[in-house]
Scaffold this motif. Structure first.
Motif, short mmCIF file in Angstrom:
data_model
loop_
_atom_site.label_atom_id
_atom_site.label_comp_id
_atom_site.label_asym_id
_atom_site.label_seq_id
_atom_site.Cartn_x
_atom_site.Cartn_y
_atom_site.Cartn_z
N VAL A 177 -23.05 -32.77 -17.22
CA VAL A 177 -23.12 -31.61 -18.00
C VAL A 177 -23.59 -30.39 -17.33
O VAL A 177 -23.87 -29.17 -17.82
N ALA A 178 -23.79 -30.69 -15.86
CA ALA A 178 -24.61 -29.16 -15.03
C ALA A 178 -23.48 -28.32 -15.28
O ALA A 178 -24.08 -27.30 -15.25
N ARG A 179 -22.21 -28.46 -14.93
CA ARG A 179 -21.25 -27.35 -14.83
C ARG A 179 -21.29 -26.61 -16.23
O ARG A 179 -21.17 -25.37 -16.26
N GLN A 180 -21.37 -27.37 -17.25
CA GLN A 180 -21.14 -27.02 -18.47
C GLN A 180 -22.42 -26.14 -19.00
O GLN A 180 -22.38 -25.06 -19.45
N ARG A 181 -23.65 -26.62 -18.44
CA ARG A 181 -24.81 -25.88 -18.68
C ARG A 181 -25.06 -24.43 -17.90
O ARG A 181 -25.32 -23.39 -18.36
N GLY A 182 -24.66 -24.85 -16.61
CA GLY A 182 -24.32 -23.47 -15.74
C GLY A 182 -25.69 -22.60 -15.77
O GLY A 182 -26.69 -22.91 -15.90
N GLU A 183 -25.14 -21.38 -15.76
CA GLU A 183 -26.24 -20.12 -15.73
C GLU A 183 -27.23 -20.31 -16.71
O GLU A 183 -28.32 -19.92 -16.66
N GLN A 184 -26.62 -20.79 -17.94
CA GLN A 184 -27.45 -20.63 -19.07
C GLN A 184 -28.83 -21.42 -18.97
O GLN A 184 -29.85 -21.19 -19.28
N SER A 185 -28.69 -22.63 -18.35
CA SER A 185 -29.85 -23.40 -18.03
C SER A 185 -30.95 -22.65 -17.24
O SER A 185 -32.17 -22.68 -17.37
N TRP A 186 -30.38 -21.80 -16.17
CA TRP A 186 -31.19 -21.12 -15.40
C TRP A 186 -31.87 -19.99 -16.04
O TRP A 186 -33.05 -19.53 -15.89
N ILE A 187 -31.05 -19.21 -16.93
CA ILE A 187 -31.60 -18.06 -17.85
C ILE A 187 -32.93 -18.80 -18.61
O ILE A 187 -33.87 -18.14 -18.88
N GLU A 188 -32.60 -20.02 -19.38
CA GLU A 188 -33.82 -20.74 -19.69
C GLU A 188 -35.03 -20.89 -18.89
O GLU A 188 -36.23 -20.91 -19.40
N HIS A 189 -34.90 -21.33 -17.79
CA HIS A 189 -35.84 -21.56 -16.69
C HIS A 189 -36.45 -20.04 -16.69
O HIS A 189 -37.69 -20.50 -16.62
N ARG A 190 -35.68 -19.19 -16.34
CA ARG A 190 -36.47 -18.00 -16.20
C ARG A 190 -37.31 -17.55 -17.31
O ARG A 190 -38.53 -17.12 -17.26
N GLU A 191 -37.04 -17.95 -18.60
CA GLU A 191 -37.73 -17.53 -19.78
C GLU A 191 -39.17 -18.30 -19.78
O GLU A 191 -40.04 -18.02 -20.13
N MET A 192 -38.89 -19.71 -19.20
CA MET A 192 -40.16 -20.58 -19.06
C MET A 192 -41.20 -20.11 -18.18
O MET A 192 -42.33 -20.07 -18.25
N ILE A 193 -40.46 -19.51 -17.04
CA ILE A 193 -41.28 -18.81 -15.97
C ILE A 193 -42.32 -17.83 -16.45
O ILE A 193 -43.52 -17.74 -16.26
N ALA A 194 -41.59 -17.09 -17.34
CA ALA A 194 -42.51 -15.74 -17.85
C ALA A 194 -43.36 -16.11 -18.84
O ALA A 194 -44.51 -15.74 -18.84
N ALA A 195 -43.21 -17.55 -19.60
CA ALA A 195 -44.10 -17.89 -20.64
C ALA A 195 -45.35 -18.51 -19.83
O ALA A 195 -46.42 -18.42 -20.18
#
Length: 225
Positions: A177-195
């Protein structure tokens, strides 16, 4: 092409230190985890031995160990096959992963310093580049690095040990599912970094739980796409 069907360049080099059977085991496990060897694929001892440049004995021993650990199914009179995980197995594993990762995110928000946050941001930048280049293998590896770094920043050795036990299976389930998750997964990572940077334990916990749940749902929905 041999019937084992390994992609060109997929076979890892066997490092010299350590018993041969352990090195063969690690090589085969890596091939299974990255899905170079697909679930349900027939594993022929002689062909695997030829790929790895070893005799059949260490391959046989490695397959027996992989069978014990649930990566390979040994079927009487048929041989060895890469295990095909059931939806229930995947659900149980990914549910446990959510619990571990959510606690790790909370602890990381409590403990992380600026150096740790910077390390997460560097992995994020590499991950976004991998997605842009449609390099699924790199994206999967960087995703694992990101979550491992969060676990490291949590600073709980017992939690890290438990997470390590499921890490390879998480990669196994994430790859399809890595391609399906794609950029959205990394957007979620960015939000986690901010928190984590803001030391917001509650938000970090919630975001990680939502993030891992998205992966779990994507895995179950993969056949619908």
């Amino acid at each position: 092409m041999l019937s084992t069907g390994l992609p060109h360049g997929a076979v890892p080099r066997l490092e010299r230190p350590g018993p041969l059977r352990d090195r063969v085991y690690e090589a085969l496990l890596e091939l299974i985890t990255t899905r170079a060897l697909q679930p349900g694929q027939h594993l022929v001892e002689s062909e695997l031995a030829g790929h790895l440049g070893v005799s059949r004995q260490p391959v046989r021993e490695a397959l027996q160990r992989l069978n014990t650990e649930g990566w390979v199914d040994l079927r009487p009179a048929q041989g060895a096959f890469v295990h095909e995980p059931t939806e229930e197995e995947a659900d149980q594993l990914l549910t446990v992963r959510t619990l571990l990762e959510a606690e790790a995110a909370r602890l990381a928000a409590s403990n992380a310093d600026s150096k740790g946050v910077q390390a997460l941001e560097e992995i994020l930048a590499e991950g976004l580049k991998a997605v842009e280049a449609d390099d699924v293998d790199a994206a999967v590896a960087l995703n694992a690095r990101f979550h491992a770094k969060v676990m490291e920043l949590a600073g709980n050795a017992v939690l890290a040990e438990l997470a390590a036990q499921v890490d390879r299976r998480v990669r196994w389930y994430y790859t399809p599912v890595a391609r399906q998750r794609g950029e959205q997964s990394w957007i979620e990572h960015r939000e986690m970094i901010a928190a984590i940077a803001a030391r917001d334990e509650q938000s970090a916990t919630r975001l990680m739980r939502e993030h891992t749940e998205h992966t779990r749902r994507s895995y179950h929905a993969r056949g619908d796409n």
